[in-house]
Design a protein around this motif. Structure first.
Motif, PDB file in Angstrom:
ATOM      1  N   CYS A  77       3.297  -8.664 -11.687  1.00  0.00           N
ATOM      2  CA  CYS A  77       3.632 -10.256 -12.072  1.00  0.00           C
ATOM      3  C   CYS A  77       2.321 -11.057 -12.695  1.00  0.00           C
ATOM      4  N   PRO A  78       1.110 -10.499 -12.363  1.00  0.00           N
ATOM      5  CA  PRO A  78       0.150 -11.358 -13.189  1.00  0.00           C
ATOM      6  C   PRO A  78       0.052 -11.098 -14.521  1.00  0.00           C
ATOM      7  N   TRP A  79       0.561  -9.946 -15.052  1.00  0.00           N
ATOM      8  CA  TRP A  79       0.698  -9.667 -16.487  1.00  0.00           C
ATOM      9  C   TRP A  79       1.946 -10.174 -16.957  1.00  0.00           C
ATOM     10  N   VAL A  80       3.136 -10.489 -16.349  1.00  0.00           N
ATOM     11  CA  VAL A  80       3.963 -10.973 -16.922  1.00  0.00           C
ATOM     12  C   VAL A  80       4.045 -12.417 -16.729  1.00  0.00           C
ATOM     13  N   VAL A  81       3.911 -13.057 -15.810  1.00  0.00           N
ATOM     14  CA  VAL A  81       3.662 -14.443 -15.426  1.00  0.00           C
ATOM     15  C   VAL A  81       2.183 -15.040 -15.412  1.00  0.00           C
ATOM     16  N   ASN A  82       1.790 -15.144 -16.683  1.00  0.00           N
ATOM     17  CA  ASN A  82       0.286 -15.307 -16.740  1.00  0.00           C
ATOM     18  C   ASN A  82       0.189 -16.650 -17.392  1.00  0.00           C
ATOM     19  N   ASP A  83       0.808 -17.730 -16.949  1.00  0.00           N
ATOM     20  CA  ASP A  83       0.772 -19.219 -17.485  1.00  0.00           C
ATOM     21  C   ASP A  83      -0.739 -19.843 -17.251  1.00  0.00           C
ATOM     22  N   ILE A  84      -1.344 -19.445 -16.056  1.00  0.00           N
ATOM     23  CA  ILE A  84      -2.765 -20.065 -15.974  1.00  0.00           C
ATOM     24  C   ILE A  84      -3.544 -18.751 -15.655  1.00  0.00           C
ATOM     25  N   PRO A  85      -4.238 -18.216 -16.311  1.00  0.00           N
ATOM     26  CA  PRO A  85      -5.015 -17.356 -16.006  1.00  0.00           C
ATOM     27  C   PRO A  85      -6.096 -17.683 -14.949  1.00  0.00           C
ATOM     28  N   ASP A  86      -5.818 -16.856 -13.733  1.00  0.00           N
ATOM     29  CA  ASP A  86      -6.823 -17.090 -12.547  1.00  0.00           C
ATOM     30  C   ASP A  86      -7.013 -15.662 -11.688  1.00  0.00           C
ATOM     31  N   THR A  87      -8.186 -15.005 -11.924  1.00  0.00           N
ATOM     32  CA  THR A  87      -8.318 -13.862 -11.603  1.00  0.00           C
ATOM     33  C   THR A  87      -8.285 -13.577 -10.110  1.00  0.00           C
ATOM     34  N   SER A  88      -8.658 -14.749  -9.351  1.00  0.00           N
ATOM     35  CA  SER A  88      -8.791 -14.550  -7.856  1.00  0.00           C
ATOM     36  C   SER A  88      -7.328 -14.747  -7.240  1.00  0.00           C
ATOM     37  N   PHE A  89      -6.407 -15.614  -7.930  1.00  0.00           N
ATOM     38  CA  PHE A  89      -5.097 -15.486  -7.649  1.00  0.00           C
ATOM     39  C   PHE A  89      -4.267 -14.370  -8.002  1.00  0.00           C
ATOM     40  N   ASP A  90      -4.433 -13.978  -9.147  1.00  0.00           N
ATOM     41  CA  ASP A  90      -3.979 -12.482  -9.486  1.00  0.00           C
ATOM     42  C   ASP A  90      -4.380 -11.371  -8.712  1.00  0.00           C
ATOM     43  N   ALA A  91      -5.680 -11.143  -8.160  1.00  0.00           N
ATOM     44  CA  ALA A  91      -6.140 -10.367  -7.416  1.00  0.00           C
ATOM     45  C   ALA A  91      -5.668 -10.197  -6.025  1.00  0.00           C
ATOM     46  N   ASN A  92      -4.955 -11.602  -5.664  1.00  0.00           N
ATOM     47  CA  ASN A  92      -4.518 -11.838  -4.398  1.00  0.00           C
ATOM     48  C   ASN A  92      -3.331 -11.149  -4.470  1.00  0.00           C
ATOM     49  N   GLU A  93      -2.388 -11.486  -5.519  1.00  0.00           N
ATOM     50  CA  GLU A  93      -0.948 -11.240  -5.496  1.00  0.00           C
ATOM     51  C   GLU A  93      -0.933  -9.485  -5.427  1.00  0.00           C
ATOM     52  N   ILE A  94      -1.934  -9.058  -6.396  1.00  0.00           N
ATOM     53  CA  ILE A  94      -2.072  -7.480  -6.380  1.00  0.00           C
ATOM     54  C   ILE A  94      -2.261  -6.777  -5.172  1.00  0.00           C
ATOM     55  N   ALA A  95      -3.460  -7.377  -4.345  1.00  0.00           N
ATOM     56  CA  ALA A  95      -3.880  -6.829  -3.094  1.00  0.00           C
ATOM     57  C   ALA A  95      -2.687  -7.005  -2.065  1.00  0.00           C
ATOM     58  N   VAL A  96      -1.845  -8.055  -2.055  1.00  0.00           N
ATOM     59  CA  VAL A  96      -0.953  -8.317  -1.098  1.00  0.00           C
ATOM     60  C   VAL A  96       0.300  -7.194  -1.499  1.00  0.00           C
ATOM     61  N   GLY A  97       0.430  -7.051  -2.439  1.00  0.00           N
ATOM     62  CA  GLY A  97       1.544  -6.106  -3.083  1.00  0.00           C
ATOM     63  C   GLY A  97       1.131  -4.679  -2.802  1.00  0.00           C
ATOM     64  N   ILE A  98       0.037  -4.320  -2.899  1.00  0.00           N
ATOM     65  CA  ILE A  98      -0.602  -2.946  -2.547  1.00  0.00           C
ATOM     66  C   ILE A  98      -0.786  -2.621  -0.920  1.00  0.00           C
ATOM     67  N   VAL A  99      -1.216  -3.563  -0.170  1.00  0.00           N
ATOM     68  CA  VAL A  99      -1.201  -3.514   1.258  1.00  0.00           C
ATOM     69  C   VAL A  99       0.260  -3.406   1.733  1.00  0.00           C
ATOM     70  N   SER A 100       1.072  -4.131   1.126  1.00  0.00           N
ATOM     71  CA  SER A 100       2.354  -4.352   1.779  1.00  0.00           C
ATOM     72  C   SER A 100       3.201  -3.002   1.623  1.00  0.00           C
ATOM     73  N   ILE A 101       3.080  -2.510   0.215  1.00  0.00           N
ATOM     74  CA  ILE A 101       3.586  -1.302   0.021  1.00  0.00           C
ATOM     75  C   ILE A 101       3.280  -0.022   0.963  1.00  0.00           C
ATOM     76  N   ILE A 102       1.638   0.018   1.012  1.00  0.00           N
ATOM     77  CA  ILE A 102       1.231   0.889   2.084  1.00  0.00           C
ATOM     78  C   ILE A 102       1.914   0.763   3.569  1.00  0.00           C
ATOM     79  N   LEU A 103       1.823  -0.287   3.872  1.00  0.00           N
ATOM     80  CA  LEU A 103       2.359  -0.576   5.303  1.00  0.00           C
ATOM     81  C   LEU A 103       3.985  -0.211   5.268  1.00  0.00           C
ATOM     82  N   LEU A 104       4.758  -0.424   4.212  1.00  0.00           N
ATOM     83  CA  LEU A 104       6.213   0.052   4.210  1.00  0.00           C
ATOM     84  C   LEU A 104       6.126   1.525   4.150  1.00  0.00           C
ATOM     85  N   ALA A 105       5.401   2.094   3.289  1.00  0.00           N
ATOM     86  CA  ALA A 105       5.515   3.534   3.144  1.00  0.00           C
ATOM     87  C   ALA A 105       5.327   4.206   4.366  1.00  0.00           C
TER      88      ALA A 105
END
Length: 124
Positions: A77-105
């Motif tokens: 979503c940071p590349w799809v919904v990029n209305d206000i580029p904020d690398t820290s917010f984007d990195a947060n979403e990416i990190a949470v997504g990756i960690v959650s997928i690892i936990l679910l796997a």
């Protein structure tokens, strides 16, 4: 530990906490109210919390599967919904997504019956 809870369910518990974090992250990062990224975080986080709670309540494999798809969306979503580029917010979403997928796997690996999409199983 309360009666009826299982330490085997810790992955869903952490995913639920990560969902709550995604809901409050727009406030933590001072993201503008009503911005697409903030609305996406509120909706995605709420769905993460609901799906993790459903999975904890009855261990529905479909809830785990949908949660994986939702977290893939968080990564993209940071590349799809990029209305206000904020690398820290984007990195947060990416990190949470990756960690959650690892936990679910990890949860699916620990409980192979969860890999049978569309089934309801009792674990613990």
């Amino acid at each position: 530990m309360a009666t009826g809870t299982s330490p085997k369910r810790w992955q869903d518990q952490l995913v639920l906490i990560l969902g709550i974090w995604i809901i409050i992250s727009p406030f933590a990062f001072a993201y503008p109210y009503g911005a697409g990224g903030a609305i996406n975080a509120y909706c995605s986080g709420a769905l993460m919390v609901i799906l993790a709670a459903v999975s904890l309540a009855g261990t529905f494999s479909w809830a785990v599967g949908i949660n994986v798809l939702l977290n893939i969306w968080l990564i993209v979503c940071p590349w799809v919904v990029n209305d206000i580029p904020d690398t820290s917010f984007d990195a947060n979403e990416i990190a949470v997504g990756i960690v959650s997928i690892i936990l679910l796997a990890w949860e699916v690996q620990a409980h192979p019956e969860l890999a049978k999409f569309g089934t309801r199983t009792r674990i613990g």
